[in-house]
Write an enzyme that holds these catalytic residues in place. Structure first.
Site, PDB file in Angstrom:
ATOM      1  N   LYS A  10      31.502  44.817  34.227  1.00 18.56           N
ATOM      2  CA  LYS A  10      32.734  44.837  35.026  1.00 18.56           C
ATOM      3  C   LYS A  10      33.874  45.563  34.298  1.00 18.56           C
ATOM      4  CE  LYS A  10      31.601  40.697  37.710  1.00 18.56           C
ATOM      5  NZ  LYS A  10      32.067  39.373  38.162  1.00 18.56           N
ATOM      6  N   TYR A  50      30.142  41.549  47.655  1.00 15.44           N
ATOM      7  CA  TYR A  50      30.688  40.192  47.588  1.00 15.44           C
ATOM      8  C   TYR A  50      30.903  39.576  48.971  1.00 15.44           C
ATOM      9  CZ  TYR A  50      31.360  40.632  42.535  1.00 15.44           C
ATOM     10  OH  TYR A  50      31.157  40.755  41.179  1.00 15.44           O
ATOM     11  N   ASN A 113      35.165  38.208  34.373  1.00 14.39           N
ATOM     12  CA  ASN A 113      34.054  37.543  33.670  1.00 14.39           C
ATOM     13  C   ASN A 113      32.927  38.481  33.235  1.00 14.39           C
ATOM     14  OD1 ASN A 113      32.917  37.903  36.156  1.00 14.39           O
ATOM     15  ND2 ASN A 113      32.096  35.823  36.331  1.00 14.39           N
ATOM     16  N   HIS A 116      28.226  41.224  36.246  1.00 13.67           N
ATOM     17  CA  HIS A 116      27.600  40.742  37.476  1.00 13.67           C
ATOM     18  C   HIS A 116      26.092  40.896  37.352  1.00 13.67           C
ATOM     19  CE1 HIS A 116      26.638  40.314  41.770  1.00 13.67           C
ATOM     20  NE2 HIS A 116      25.817  41.324  41.569  1.00 13.67           N
ATOM     21  N   GLU A 127      21.343  44.534  46.609  1.00 16.09           N
ATOM     22  CA  GLU A 127      22.376  45.145  45.760  1.00 16.09           C
ATOM     23  C   GLU A 127      21.927  46.494  45.192  1.00 16.09           C
ATOM     24  OE1 GLU A 127      23.405  41.937  43.074  1.00 16.09           O
ATOM     25  OE2 GLU A 127      24.229  40.756  44.724  1.00 16.09           O
TER      26      GLU A 127
END
Ligand code: DAT
Ligand code: MG
Length: 136
Positions: A10, A50, A113, A116, A127
């Site tokens: 990320k 998402y 965080n 992913h 995905e």
């Protein structure tokens, strides 16, 4: 059984210069990098990835954050790649992720965080198609 999973480093981790050390965690475990690309996500791709979280209080912040700078998109493969990747990543919140996990070692808060990873074989197929497939 050999599986494929979709992993994404990320924007916070890319900005902090943690790409190499994070990729090493997967290679050290014996997983294989099949595809890899540095890219800044469009809001459309972020929303597709998402979709399950639409309407939640953190959703708008999540889309802003994930599109805020470059990410590293990867297809990673190997035996039990989905479950092994989730184990290497650790729990969602870096504040409670144990030392030794990617989120525990490289992050501090749940809103940035680090990484992913697909949570099931079905999510992984979806995905990989969103980020590397013809529908991109
Ligand atoms: P995971 O990424 O471990 O699969 P998830 O699917 O529940 O976790 O949530 C997707 C992302 O949304 C997560 O990586 C970070 C963000 N997120 C989840 N819960 C959050 C919260 N309470 N506050 C802020 N961001 C959150
Ligand atoms: Mg998830």
């Amino acid at each position: 059984m050999t599986e494929q999973t979709y992993i994404m480093i990320k924007p916070d981790a890319v900005a902090k210069g943690q790409i190499g050390r994070i990729i090493s965690r997967f290679e050290d475990a014996g997983l294989r990098i099949e595809r890899m690309e540095l890219d800044t996500l469009t809001p459309e791709h972020a929303a597709k990835n998402y979709a399950e979280h639409e309407g939640k209080p953190f959703y708008d912040g999540l889309i802003d954050y994930i599109t805020s700078g470059p990410v590293v998109k990867m297809v990673i493969s190997g035996p039990n790649a989905v479950a092994v990747s989730r184990k290497l990543m650790g729990p969602t919140d870096p504040a409670t992720a144990p030392p030794g996990t990617i989120r525990g070692d490289f992050g501090l808060t749940v809103d940035a965080n680090v990484i992913h990873g697909s949570d099931s074989i079905e999510s992984a197929q979806r995905e990989v198609d969103i980020f590397f497939g013809n529908s991109q």
